[in-house]
Design a protein around this motif. Structure first.
Motif, PDB file in Angstrom:
ATOM      1  N   ALA A   1       0.822  -1.212   0.000  1.00 40.36           N
ATOM      2  CA  ALA A   1       0.000   0.000   0.000  1.00 40.36           C
ATOM      3  C   ALA A   1       0.853   1.256   0.000  1.00 40.36           C
ATOM      4  N   THR A   2       1.993   1.232   0.711  1.00 45.27           N
ATOM      5  CA  THR A   2       2.837   2.432   0.786  1.00 45.27           C
ATOM      6  C   THR A   2       3.454   2.800  -0.555  1.00 45.27           C
ATOM      7  N   LYS A   3       3.519   1.863  -1.502  1.00 45.14           N
ATOM      8  CA  LYS A   3       4.092   2.173  -2.811  1.00 45.14           C
ATOM      9  C   LYS A   3       3.191   3.088  -3.623  1.00 45.14           C
ATOM     10  N   PHE A   4       1.904   3.171  -3.251  1.00 46.94           N
ATOM     11  CA  PHE A   4       0.967   3.908  -4.081  1.00 46.94           C
ATOM     12  C   PHE A   4       0.366   5.115  -3.390  1.00 46.94           C
ATOM     13  N   VAL A   5       0.337   5.117  -2.055  1.00 46.04           N
ATOM     14  CA  VAL A   5      -0.324   6.212  -1.329  1.00 46.04           C
ATOM     15  C   VAL A   5       0.583   7.440  -1.318  1.00 46.04           C
ATOM     16  N   THR A   6       0.080   8.563  -1.790  1.00 48.21           N
ATOM     17  CA  THR A   6       0.811   9.830  -1.749  1.00 48.21           C
ATOM     18  C   THR A   6       0.226  10.796  -0.738  1.00 48.21           C
ATOM     19  N   LYS A   7      -1.023  10.623  -0.378  1.00 45.82           N
ATOM     20  CA  LYS A   7      -1.636  11.449   0.658  1.00 45.82           C
ATOM     21  C   LYS A   7      -2.744  10.628   1.308  1.00 45.82           C
ATOM     22  N   GLY A   8      -3.065  11.005   2.533  1.00 47.04           N
ATOM     23  CA  GLY A   8      -4.139  10.301   3.212  1.00 47.04           C
ATOM     24  C   GLY A   8      -3.617   9.358   4.263  1.00 47.04           C
ATOM     25  N   TYR A   9      -3.828   8.042   4.087  1.00 46.71           N
ATOM     26  CA  TYR A   9      -3.558   7.126   5.185  1.00 46.71           C
ATOM     27  C   TYR A   9      -3.370   5.710   4.665  1.00 46.71           C
ATOM     28  N   VAL A  10      -2.766   4.899   5.515  1.00 46.98           N
ATOM     29  CA  VAL A  10      -2.806   3.435   5.442  1.00 46.98           C
ATOM     30  C   VAL A  10      -3.331   2.985   6.798  1.00 46.98           C
ATOM     31  N   ARG A  11      -4.463   2.289   6.802  1.00 45.67           N
ATOM     32  CA  ARG A  11      -5.134   1.942   8.047  1.00 45.67           C
ATOM     33  C   ARG A  11      -5.107   0.430   8.242  1.00 45.67           C
ATOM     34  N   LEU A  12      -4.705   0.015   9.457  1.00 44.57           N
ATOM     35  CA  LEU A  12      -4.742  -1.380   9.877  1.00 44.57           C
ATOM     36  C   LEU A  12      -5.896  -1.524  10.863  1.00 44.57           C
ATOM     37  N   ARG A  13      -6.870  -2.354  10.515  1.00 41.65           N
ATOM     38  CA  ARG A  13      -8.102  -2.408  11.303  1.00 41.65           C
ATOM     39  C   ARG A  13      -8.492  -3.864  11.538  1.00 41.65           C
ATOM     40  N   ALA A  14      -9.114  -4.116  12.671  1.00 38.86           N
ATOM     41  CA  ALA A  14      -9.606  -5.465  13.009  1.00 38.86           C
ATOM     42  C   ALA A  14     -11.000  -5.338  13.603  1.00 38.86           C
ATOM     43  N   GLU A  15     -11.847  -6.308  13.282  1.00 43.77           N
ATOM     44  CA  GLU A  15     -13.198  -6.317  13.843  1.00 43.77           C
ATOM     45  C   GLU A  15     -13.733  -7.747  13.817  1.00 43.77           C
ATOM     46  N   LEU A  16     -14.818  -7.936  14.528  1.00 45.54           N
ATOM     47  CA  LEU A  16     -15.476  -9.236  14.575  1.00 45.54           C
ATOM     48  C   LEU A  16     -16.727  -9.199  13.718  1.00 45.54           C
ATOM     49  N   LYS A  17     -16.881 -10.196  12.849  1.00 42.10           N
ATOM     50  CA  LYS A  17     -18.094 -10.395  12.069  1.00 42.10           C
ATOM     51  C   LYS A  17     -18.595 -11.806  12.339  1.00 42.10           C
ATOM     52  N   ASP A  18     -19.780 -11.856  12.921  1.00 41.22           N
ATOM     53  CA  ASP A  18     -20.331 -13.155  13.311  1.00 41.22           C
ATOM     54  C   ASP A  18     -19.343 -13.910  14.210  1.00 41.22           C
ATOM     55  N   ASN A  19     -18.691 -13.140  15.092  1.00 38.73           N
ATOM     56  CA  ASN A  19     -17.717 -13.673  16.049  1.00 38.73           C
ATOM     57  C   ASN A  19     -16.506 -14.302  15.362  1.00 38.73           C
ATOM     58  N   ILE A  20     -16.229 -13.887  14.123  1.00 41.72           N
ATOM     59  CA  ILE A  20     -15.041 -14.318  13.382  1.00 41.72           C
ATOM     60  C   ILE A  20     -14.141 -13.097  13.206  1.00 41.72           C
ATOM     61  N   VAL A  21     -12.831 -13.286  13.428  1.00 39.26           N
ATOM     62  CA  VAL A  21     -11.884 -12.162  13.364  1.00 39.26           C
ATOM     63  C   VAL A  21     -11.550 -11.867  11.900  1.00 39.26           C
ATOM     64  N   HIS A  22     -11.724 -10.587  11.530  1.00 40.63           N
ATOM     65  CA  HIS A  22     -11.349 -10.108  10.203  1.00 40.63           C
ATOM     66  C   HIS A  22     -10.337  -8.975  10.356  1.00 40.63           C
ATOM     67  N   LEU A  23      -9.277  -9.038   9.559  1.00 37.11           N
ATOM     68  CA  LEU A  23      -8.275  -7.969   9.524  1.00 37.11           C
ATOM     69  C   LEU A  23      -8.411  -7.214   8.202  1.00 37.11           C
ATOM     70  N   TYR A  24      -8.211  -5.905   8.269  1.00 38.98           N
ATOM     71  CA  TYR A  24      -8.354  -5.057   7.092  1.00 38.98           C
ATOM     72  C   TYR A  24      -7.097  -4.210   6.919  1.00 38.98           C
ATOM     73  N   VAL A  25      -6.596  -4.155   5.693  1.00 42.15           N
ATOM     74  CA  VAL A  25      -5.519  -3.230   5.322  1.00 42.15           C
ATOM     75  C   VAL A  25      -6.104  -2.283   4.278  1.00 42.15           C
ATOM     76  N   GLU A  26      -6.356  -1.047   4.697  1.00 44.73           N
ATOM     77  CA  GLU A  26      -7.034  -0.059   3.851  1.00 44.73           C
ATOM     78  C   GLU A  26      -6.081   1.089   3.544  1.00 44.73           C
ATOM     79  N   ASP A  27      -6.230   1.674   2.353  1.00 46.37           N
ATOM     80  CA  ASP A  27      -5.387   2.812   1.998  1.00 46.37           C
ATOM     81  C   ASP A  27      -6.171   3.798   1.156  1.00 46.37           C
TER      82      ASP A  27
END
Length: 836
Positions: A556-582
């Protein structure tokens, strides 16, 4: 023995006689044919040598003509740049002259309000000409003094009430102190005061309001010269400006200029008259350079120096006085440090004397040795091509002529060579490593032969050959290394030869904080956000999960020039999901379907990598019974940056700290630590008995409240430490970090006023990439001014390394789990600074 030897010789004698009998009749013809072949061979060699000599002559002629032309072209290019620099310098001086005339004309109305002069200052600086100060030097009589003092007093009281105005002032020499002092001016017949002064926001300019410049020697000199000659005049360099706060910043000098304007009371007959007032300009010399060269962009770096070479100014050593200098080039102009005139011996160089206001300024333009170098590539390439073409032509003629004689041998050998070529092709296809390895070995042999000669590397040709061989060795070995590492990793994944572990992993501290700290240390110019519950724990492989998230985040850092790279985790139906957003440019639609295929072309502008990163991450996630996919519906909140989101579905439920599985893992680890602690205590009982007794006899107990940071990559060890501390001191505030980088970021975020009382640092913390050691982290903490008590931790005895790095004490892992021994150890750690 003689019979046996003679019997073995007989077949050879028979064959020799048979051969002579078969060839005896044609011996004369063969001799004649050999002589003809020899003559043709000699002629052919002579022709080839002549062709080669012609090629060498033509190549040498090209070099002899083109090399001087290239040198002259670069010299002309430098002199053109220098001439342009001289013109711009003169143009900047003319602008300051015009500003002085404009200022004097506006000050012709001696009784104009101060606000009108302030508007004039704004108009002049709007043109881009910078001044430290502007003033109107007025020749004031005794009868006019009260009017001008009242005018200044009212204006300053309104605009700058904190300034204590003292009326007309001047300087006088105090015999007692041996210094000049500013004093109110006594009554006199006339004064030459700086009445209108701007900008008054500068405290130095406030003190010059209504200052009688005739009492100062350098003011009096430049004003007298201007009024007597009727021309623009300027002082030598002035160094009364305060030195820069940064020692690396070059010292700056200033100049004071005086413009007499037009004569007062012009005589109609002669067209001349006396000069009364003068416009005063105080200029920072580097501002003059910035005015001249801020928009001056050239391809090669060039340095410009300006010296005052007026005969009356030259110092005792006969050297001109330095005024200022700047470095010009393709980037923005930069001011350089002072340099002696005698030290400027670089070439190319061009000097010019600029006459300005009765002074002579030497302007020196110098280029570094690496700039304005002639480009001989085309000439050398052309000459080499001619030589190579001549050699090829000679070789072609030689081969063409010899082809007829060798045709029979070639036909007989063709079958064998074809079979050998087929075998070589099969070997190349089956064993791709052989060729680069063989090339490296061969090149190494050539280098060995070359350097072991009696007089090695004496000719340019031999040096060139050795350089080529070394390049072959490096390229071959790098190719083999990259090929083997890439293919081995990928082969291990595809063949399921990588085993994964299952142990408690804290998503926040073990994964996200670690990855975020690595992104911060890469110097990213955007925000790295972490959104994860503090106590989210799963059973997984921490090393491989960290590798997957880090790979997605780095991509993600190769393409982001402004804004953010976000590392996020949450539970969906009591299952762990990790998110890498940019907030990058997103992924084109035509590339999404094949995004996770191996050997995909890179999406970044430099086309880095082999295209197996995402495929490798997906296979690793599948080995961990999870999945990775791209969210096609994701849109970032930044205009023009759609971004992308990768979802890592761990397909596992979170593990609570009270769950039976986690407690079983924790208790097993605690039992092992208790056994190790007991064994260690038994081994060192005699050595440490007196220390334990002394600590237990200390009256001071452990504090009830204290903030601590525990840094260790092992999630279980961190939880055991918190669990043990809470048993004996439940009110202590314990924070955790999984790496040295995460600890540094955590301490930096808390600020200097909210630091930890004690920091426990492990020495070795495993990761897929190079991590800070505990001792390295200690040095960085001390360099940043962190004064917390720092205790190093390790299973090895490296106390000296931690103490030399700046730690207060050291403790062998594991720390004791029972309360009594833990209290003793904590007392020793907290009292370590007092003992040292």
């Amino acid at each position: 023995m003689s019979d046996s030897r003679s019997s073995r010789k007989q077949p050879s004698a028979k064959r020799l006689l048979k051969h002579r009998a078969s060839t005896g009749l044609s011996s004369t013809a063969n001799d004649r044919s050999n002589e003809q072949h020899l003559e043709r061979g000699v002629s052919l060699i002579v022709v080839c040598l002549l062709i080669g000599m012609v090629g060498l002559g033509v190549g040498a002629t090209i070099l002899a003509i083109d090399i001087p032309e290239q040198a002259q072209a670069q010299s002309n290019r430098f002199h053109k740049v220098a001439d342009e620099a001289f013109l711009r310098f003169n143009g900047a001086l003319d602008e300051y002259k015009v500003s002085g005339l404009w200022l004097h004309q506006a000050c012709h109305d001696r009784r104009m309000p101060n606000s009108q002069f302030r508007d004039l200052y704004r108009h002049i600086t709007w043109t881009g000409v910078e001044f430290l100060g502007l003033a109107c030097g007025l020749n004031v009589t005794a009868s006019e003094r009260r009017y001008f003092e009242n005018q200044s007093r009212k204006y300053l009281a309104k605009r700058f009430p904190e300034f204590q105005y003292r009326g007309f002032t001047g300087v006088t020499y105090n015999d007692t102190t041996g210094k000049t002092e500013s004093v109110p001016m006594p009554n006199a017949t006339s004064y030459f005061v700086a009445h209108f002064v701007e900008p008054l926001e500068n405290p130095y300019n406030q003190r010059t309001v209504d200052f009688d410049m005739s009492t100062s020697s350098y003011h009096r000199e430049v004003i007298t010269q201007a009024l007597v000659s009727g021309n623009f005049s300027v002082t030598g360099r002035l160094s009364y400006l305060p030195p820069p706060s940064d020692p690396a910043h070059p010292y700056e000098y200033s100049l004071m200029m005086a413009h007499p304007g037009l004569p007062a009371n012009i005589d109609e007959a002669t067209g001349t008259g006396p000069y009364g007032d003068a416009a005063i300009l105080v200029v920072r010399f580097n501002a003059l350079l910035e005015k001249a060269y801020n928009d001056f962009s050239i391809s090669e770096e060039t340095t410009l120096y300006v010296y005052d070479s007026t005969p009356s100014i030259i110092d005792k050593k006969g050297q001109p006085v330095y005024l200022g200098g700047a470095r010009l080039g393709p980037s923005k102009l930069s001011i350089i440090a002072e340099a002696n005139y005698s030290s400027l011996w670089s070439t190319p160089r061009q000097d010019k004397i600029v006459s300005f206001a009765g002074r002579q300024w030497s302007v020196v333009v110098i280029a570094p040795p690496t700039a304005y170098k002639p480009n001989y590539f085309l000439a050398i390439f052309g000459a080499l091509m001619i030589v190579v073409a001549s050699a090829c032509a000679a070789m072609w003629i030689f081969a063409r002529t010899r082809a007829k004689a060798e045709k029979t041998a070639i036909l007989l050998d063709s079958a064998e060579r074809a079979a050998r070529a087929q075998r070589e092709l099969n070997d190349f296809i089956a064993h791709e490593v052989r060729n680069p390895l063989s090339a490296a070995i061969s090149a190494n042999e050539f280098v060995s032969l070359a350097v072991n000669e009696i007089q090695p590397l004496m000719t340019p040709e031999s040096k060139q050959l050795v350089c080529e061989d070394v390049l072959v060795i490096g390229n071959s070995l790098r190719y083999i290394n990259d090929l083997l590492r890439s293919m081995l990793d990928f082969h291990c994944v595809l063949s399921n030869q990588i085993s994964v572990q299952s142990k408690p992993v804290g998503i926040r501290h073990d994964i996200f904080d670690h990855v975020a700290s690595m992104l911060y240390h890469r110097g990213c110019g955007f925000d790295v956000l972490v959104d994860c519950p503090e106590e989210l724990v799963v059973m997984s492989d921490p090393l491989r999960l960290k590798q997957i998230v880090l790979n997605l985040a780095v991509n993600a850092t190769k393409f982001v020039t402004k804004g953010y790279v976000r590392l996020r985790a949450e539970l969906k139906d009591n299952i762990v999901h990790l998110y890498v957003e940019d907030s990058g440019p997103g992924i084109p639609l035509d590339r999404r379907e094949q995004l996770f295929n191996k050997f995909q072309p890179s999406l970044d502008s430099l086309s880095q990598g082999t295209g197996i990163g995402l495929s490798l991450s997906k296979h690793l996630m599948e080995l961990m019974d999870g999945d990775i996919r791209l969210d096609d519906t994701y849109r970032s909140s930044i205009d023009g940056c759609p971004g992308c989101r990768f979802i890592v579905n761990l397909k596992t439920r979170p593990v609570t700290l009270e769950s039976s599985r986690f407690l079983e893992e924790l208790n097993d680890e605690e039992e092992g630590i208790r056994i190790l602690s007991a064994a260690s205590a038994a081994m060192n009982k005699q050595d440490s008995g007196h220390l334990k007794a002394s600590l237990l006899s200390v009256d001071t107990a452990l504090p009830d409240t204290l903030s601590a940071l525990f840094v260790d990559d092992d999630f279980i060890l961190r939880k055991l430490f918190v669990r043990s501390i809470k048993r004996c001191r439940p009110n202590w505030a314990i924070c955790e970090a999984a790496s040295g980088e995460a600890a540094l970021q955590l301490i930096q975020d808390r600020g200097p006023n909210n630091t930890f009382d004690v920091v426990f640092l492990d020495q070795y913390m495993a990761s897929t990439q190079k991590q800070l050691l505990g001792t390295e982290t200690v040095r960085l903490l001390r360099s940043k001014g962190v004064h917390s008590v720092i205790c190093g931790l390790s299973a090895n005895d490296i106390e000296n390394q931690f103490v030399e790095a700046g730690a207060d004490c050291f403790s062998m892992k594991p720390l004791p789990c029972d309360n009594d021994n833990l209290v003793v150890e904590l007392k020793r750690i907290l009292n370590s600074r007092e003992r040292s």
